[in-house]
Each structure stands twice: as C-alpha cells, then as structure tokens.
Design an enzyme around this catalytic site. Structure first.
Site, PDB file in Angstrom:
ATOM      1  N   LYS A 139       0.838  -1.197   0.000  1.00 15.93           N
ATOM      2  CA  LYS A 139       0.000   0.000   0.000  1.00 15.93           C
ATOM      3  C   LYS A 139       0.873   1.247   0.000  1.00 15.93           C
ATOM      4  O   LYS A 139       2.085   1.186   0.164  1.00 15.93           O
ATOM      5  CB  LYS A 139      -0.914  -0.008   1.221  1.00 15.93           C
ATOM      6  CG  LYS A 139      -2.032  -1.044   1.127  1.00 15.93           C
ATOM      7  CD  LYS A 139      -3.096  -0.701   2.135  1.00 15.93           C
ATOM      8  CE  LYS A 139      -4.108  -1.812   2.284  1.00 15.93           C
ATOM      9  NZ  LYS A 139      -4.921  -1.625   3.483  1.00 15.93           N
ATOM     10  N   HIS A 142       1.833   6.832   3.247  1.00 12.91           N
ATOM     11  CA  HIS A 142       1.241   8.173   3.208  1.00 12.91           C
ATOM     12  C   HIS A 142       1.870   9.104   4.252  1.00 12.91           C
ATOM     13  O   HIS A 142       2.730   8.691   5.039  1.00 12.91           O
ATOM     14  CB  HIS A 142      -0.276   8.102   3.346  1.00 12.91           C
ATOM     15  CG  HIS A 142      -0.753   7.320   4.532  1.00 12.91           C
ATOM     16  ND1 HIS A 142      -0.553   7.739   5.820  1.00 12.91           N
ATOM     17  CD2 HIS A 142      -1.400   6.132   4.607  1.00 12.91           C
ATOM     18  CE1 HIS A 142      -1.077   6.854   6.645  1.00 12.91           C
ATOM     19  NE2 HIS A 142      -1.584   5.853   5.948  1.00 12.91           N
ATOM     20  N   HIS A 145       2.218   7.930   7.741  1.00 13.39           N
ATOM     21  CA  HIS A 145       3.338   7.035   8.031  1.00 13.39           C
ATOM     22  C   HIS A 145       4.630   7.827   8.215  1.00 13.39           C
ATOM     23  O   HIS A 145       5.447   7.504   9.066  1.00 13.39           O
ATOM     24  CB  HIS A 145       3.520   6.000   6.918  1.00 13.39           C
ATOM     25  CG  HIS A 145       2.399   4.995   6.859  1.00 13.39           C
ATOM     26  ND1 HIS A 145       1.665   4.781   5.717  1.00 13.39           N
ATOM     27  CD2 HIS A 145       1.888   4.167   7.792  1.00 13.39           C
ATOM     28  CE1 HIS A 145       0.753   3.852   5.956  1.00 13.39           C
ATOM     29  NE2 HIS A 145       0.858   3.462   7.207  1.00 13.39           N
TER      30      HIS A 145
END
Ligand code: ARG
Length: 579
Positions: A139, A142, A145
């Site tokens: 994934k 973003h 994170h």
C-alpha cells in the site's frame, strides 16, 4: 551548569526553611531570555511551592514571597535576589555562570550536557518499547506514516538519551484480507522480473489492479478470501509467496529508513502473532468476554451497561482474525518477550478509538500493564505532493527534499565547496521536513509546503543546519586558537549572557518534551538558541580580538554548537558541518 545553580539555591532554601532541599527543585526554573534585556537567571515560583504543599497556602502570597526573599542571603555565587509578586529571582556571578556552563561542553564531543540534571532525575526509567512507522505492504506510504516515523524516532531518541533502554519496533501491515487480494493479483498480473527490479512499485501496481478487478468480479473476491484462508492455515504455496513479498519489502524499507537516518531493532508485523490469536480468542471465551453476534462474528462488549451498545469485533464469522485481534495478541507477546515498562504506539488520530478499545480489552483480560501502554497521536498533513504528483513511496518524499535542497544550495552564493553535496542536501532537506512537522502541537494538522519549509531564514530545519555549519566553520577557521582553557570572566556582553542563560534551560526543554512527548519544546529551545548564536556571531568577533577574548568567545560558540548538535540528534536530525 543548570544543576549546579539549582542545587545551590535549593540548598539555601532548604536550610532556611528547614525542609528537604529537593522539594524546591521543581519550583526553580530558568528565566526565559528576551532580546537585549538583562534579566535574572533562575526564578522560584511561590505558587508552585504552595501547590506542592511545600509552603502553606494561606495569607497574602506577595507578603509570603517577600518574607522568604528577605531570609535568603546573597553570596559569591548568588549576587542578587529580588522578589516580584509571587516569584523570587536570582542572579548569579557572571564569571561562574560562564564557567559552570561552558566547562563541561566541548564541540563535537558527546557532552551529556543537561542530562544529569536533578529535574530529569525525577523521571521514571526503564524499558520503553516504541512502535512507529508501521507501513502496510503493497500500500501507499502516506503522510501519516511519515509523521509516525519521525515522531516515533524522536520519542525513542529522547527516551534513550534520558537513560531508558529502548526497543524500536516497526509493526508492518503484513497480514489481513488484502494479502488474499495481493496473492491472487500477483498470480494474475505479477512478474518476478519486475518484483526484483522495483519491488515496492510493482507490488503497489499489482495491488491497485487487483482491487479494481475485485470491484466488479465476484470470483476475484472469492479467490482472495480463499487465498487469505490458505495463509491463515499456513498452506505452503500461499505462505512462500507472501514471505517473498514481506522479505523484499523489509529490505527495501531498511534502505530508505537509512536515508532518513533511522533504524529499527525489530521488524515485527501483524503476521507475527498468528499462533497467539487463537489463544487470545480462547482466553476471551474462558473469561466470559467473547460474545457471538447473530451473524456469527465474535465480539467483546465494551459498553459500560454491558448491553452490546459498543462492541469490538475480534473474530469474523469465517473464523479469520482482524486488525484488533492481532494487536491484542501482539501486545501480550511483546510484554512476555521484552518485559517492557511502557509501550508507546505512534499513529494518526484516526486510530484513537482502536487503541482505546485495545487497552480496554487488555485490561478486561486482566493485564494491568495495559495502563502503561500509550497511544501518541498526531493530526493530518494536507497536500504532501512532489513535482511528479502524489506521494506513494517514502522514497519519493526523500528524493524531492534532496533535489529541492540541492537546487537551493546551487542558487545560494554562500554555499561552500563540498565533497558530497547530495548527501548534505539530503540531510538538510530531511531536517526541513522534521522541523516543519515538529513546530506545533502534534495533535494539530498542517499544510505541507516545500517552499516555506526549505527557507534559509526563519524557523526552519535549514536555519538549524545553517547555524550549526556556521559554528563548525568558525571553529575550523580559528583552529590556531586553543580554547581548551579559557577565561570565563571575558564573557560578559549581553549576547554572551543571553546564550548562557538560555543554555540553563536545556534540561527544562528536555523535561517538558519527556512529560508530554511533544518535540516542540526541544525544537523551540533550539531555534531560539540559533537566533542567539546568530546575534552573538554578529556582535562578538573572534578573528582580530585579543587572544584571550578570542579563546573565550570560541569556547562560547563551540559550547552552544555542541548543545545544538545534541538537541538536533534527539529530534532525529543529523547535523552537517558544512553547507
Ligand atoms: N499499519 C497500520 C496503518 O498503516 C499502523 C499500525 C499501528 N500499530 C498498531 N499496533 N496497530 O494504519
């Protein structure tokens, strides 16, 4: 240093009041420095003494303050004692101030300056497990994170410098239904070739494609469920593919984290606690905590009235585990394996409920250590974009920060010749990201802005680095002057005193940050230090001054530079010597 002066005053107060001197330590603090204004050095808060029960909370506080101040004596260390409303101010002998602060400080050396202060001694020590970053395989990485990564690293650094043992843990999103999809997707769209060449990119693409497919294709969804079921049952074909995704991802991440200047002791993940999940469910069952819904899901009733108005689902009707189930198992595993004294989770605030429920379930299961688990939250970042568009990988942000910084360095006339400009641009660019992020309270969000964060002036990471590099270059240009010994009585100008007074506050800034785990206290301390260094730099020339004056000034600059470097490192910034 600060502790010498605080001790000194506390001792006198203790003697005068016939009380234990330690009682006065928390009420003593350094007076904040204001530009060009000569002030006292330390202050004693009578309100605080009242609140802490050291002084009786009766009668007129002004009179009480003045009475206490009159009982205290000036001496060769404390040259002036004044009372003002509910505060007593102390001013120290200037020579001693310079001597006590600068003596233990040497540029470059790890000075431990401020870390032995009695203020910090009062903090609990032990083993802290900090879990941060924790991206999900295949994934997007973003902005949340990124924030978790730098905030968690800061907390770990801070705890460590304050004398705790620290375990830095990355808890990868490496399990769950999405791996069913990824497994099926890889068989359909994946290529081993591309996986080797550009693993993160390829996994992400496969994941996006298979999600699109699953939206309109029931068969894909069923196959994904089946793949995940195979994983949960340890079927070897599924497991080995999954293992490959995981290994490749970890090794890529290690590499990128290294660019960020950080590392983890453990790459754990949701998958690690499989064995435990069944056991946890059993324990919930045995403890009467597990309820079954009409649809067959396993839930824990968290409502006060026990009327199922708030429940947390821990088991799907098909028997597979959920995010929270894995977190329960993980927490118990970690406690057993590491015997932590406290555990800190760092994620954005959208997970507040999740962690509240997690801690509540752990308590209900009889794990009283759940009250030593904390969730540090932060707000949303908007608009984290690169020239290429949306940020998908951590690497994108780092590349952009480096490229932009390199460009700015090339434009600037003051940039020095250096061996590895890219490396410097990288480090300075990262400081800019960190400082932008740490300036305000973590709970608030902010708008991501490359131009503002990369400005050389103003309170930016570039300014911190620039100040550090300037001090380094000053020392280098004067390497004929030996500042090993110096005459502290030569540092009496307002801009010297301001720096010394500000350095008295270093341990307080660390203390505040340790209390609420907010980096802004330390960061604001350092930014202010940089401004004071800049004025001193203008007003206190080293070159051309008489030898002894030059020596003392150099010592002032190198001492403050070394505190600056210490503080930057705690924030997670690698100081550069040249830029
Ligand atoms: N991987 C999760 C996410 O990206 C964060 C994990 C946080 N830690 C935890 N123990 N749940 O949202």
């Amino acid at each position: 240093m600060a502790c010498f002066f605080r001790r000194r005053i506390a001792a006198q107060l203790g003697r005068t009041m016939r009380l234990c001197e330690d009682a006065f330590i928390p009420a003593l603090s350094a007076v904040p420095v204001f530009k060009k204004q000569q002030t006292a050095d330390l202050r004693l808060s009578i309100n605080m003494l009242r609140d802490n029960g050291v002084l009786p909370s009766i009668g007129d506080i002004r009179a009480q303050t003045e009475h206490l101040a009159r009982q205290l004596k000036q001496d060769s260390v404390v040259e002036e004692i004044t009372a003002e409303s509910a505060v007593i101010y102390f001013r120290f002998n200037r020579k001693l101030l310079a001597q006590k602060i600068l003596e233990p400080l040497r540029m470059g050396g790890n000075s431990k300056f401020g870390l032995n202060s009695e203020l910090l001694k009062s903090l609990k020590r032990g083993l802290t497990l900090v879990e941060y970053s924790s991206p999900n395989i295949a994934k997007k990485f973003h902005a949340g994170h990124l924030r978790s990564t730098i905030i968690g690293n800061f907390i770990a650094n801070l705890k460590q410098s304050l004398g705790n043992k620290v375990i830095r843990m990355n808890y990868l999103g490496d399990w769950g239904l999405q791996f069913g999809l990824l497994g099926v997707g890889f068989r359909q769209f994946g290529s081993q070739e591309q996986l080797k060449q550009n693993p993160l990119q390829h996994l992400f693409e496969v994941y996006v494609k298979v999600n699109q497919e699953a939206e309109h294709n029931e068969d894909t969804r069923l196959a994904a469920r089946d793949f995940f079921r195979q994983l949960e049952h340890h079927e070897s074909g599924a497991v080995s593919l999954w293992q490959q995704f995981r290994d490749i991802t970890v090794s890529e991440y290690r590499h990128v984290y290294k660019r960020l200047g950080l590392d983890f002791d453990v790459y754990s993940g949701e998958s690690f606690h499989q064995e435990r999940v069944q056991e946890v469910v059993q324990q919930l069952q045995d403890g009467g905590l597990l309820k079954t819904t009409e649809k067959g899901a396993g839930v824990v009733d968290l409502s006060a009235a026990q009327d199922m108005s708030t429940v947390s689902t821990v088991l799907r009707s098909d028997g597979t585990s959920l995010y929270i189930t894995r977190d329960i198992a993980a927490a118990i595993d970690r406690k057993e394996q590491y015997h932590f004294d406290e555990m800190i989770y760092v994620t954005d605030k959208s997970q507040t409920n999740h962690f509240q429920q997690l801690f509540q379930i752990l308590q209900a299961m009889g794990h009283s250590w759940a009250d030593r688990c904390h969730h540090v939250t932060f707000g949303l970042v908007q608009g984290m974009k690169t020239r290429g568009g949306e940020v998908v990988f951590l690497e994108d942000v780092l590349d952009e920060a480096r490229a932009r910084m390199l460009h700015n360095m090339k434009q600037s006339k003051t940039t020095k010749e250096m061996d590895d400009a890219e490396d410097t641009a990288q480090k300075v660019g990262i400081s800019a990201l960190i400082v932008q992020d740490f300036k305000g309270p973590l709970q608030s969000g902010y708008k991501f802005d490359w131009d503002t964060m990369l400005q050389a002036q103003g309170d930016t990471g570039v300014f911190l680095q620039y100040t550090h590099a300037r001090v380094c270059s000053l020392i280098q240009r004067n390497d004929n002057i030996d500042a090993a010994t110096f005459d502290p009585s030569l540092l009496t100008e307002p801009s010297s005193i301001a720096i010394l007074q500000h350095l008295l506050r270093y341990d307080e800034a660390l203390y505040q940050s340790a209390q609420d785990l907010q980096p802004k206290h330390l960061l604001n301390f350092l930014l202010k230090l940089c401004h004071l260094i800049a004025s001193a730099h203008r007003e206190l020339p080293v070159k051309g001054s008489p030898q002894e004056v030059a020596q003392a000034r150099l010592r002032l600059f190198s001492g403050s530079g070394s505190v600056l470097a210490d503080g930057m490192r705690i924030l997670g910034i690698t100081p550069v010597d040249k830029m």
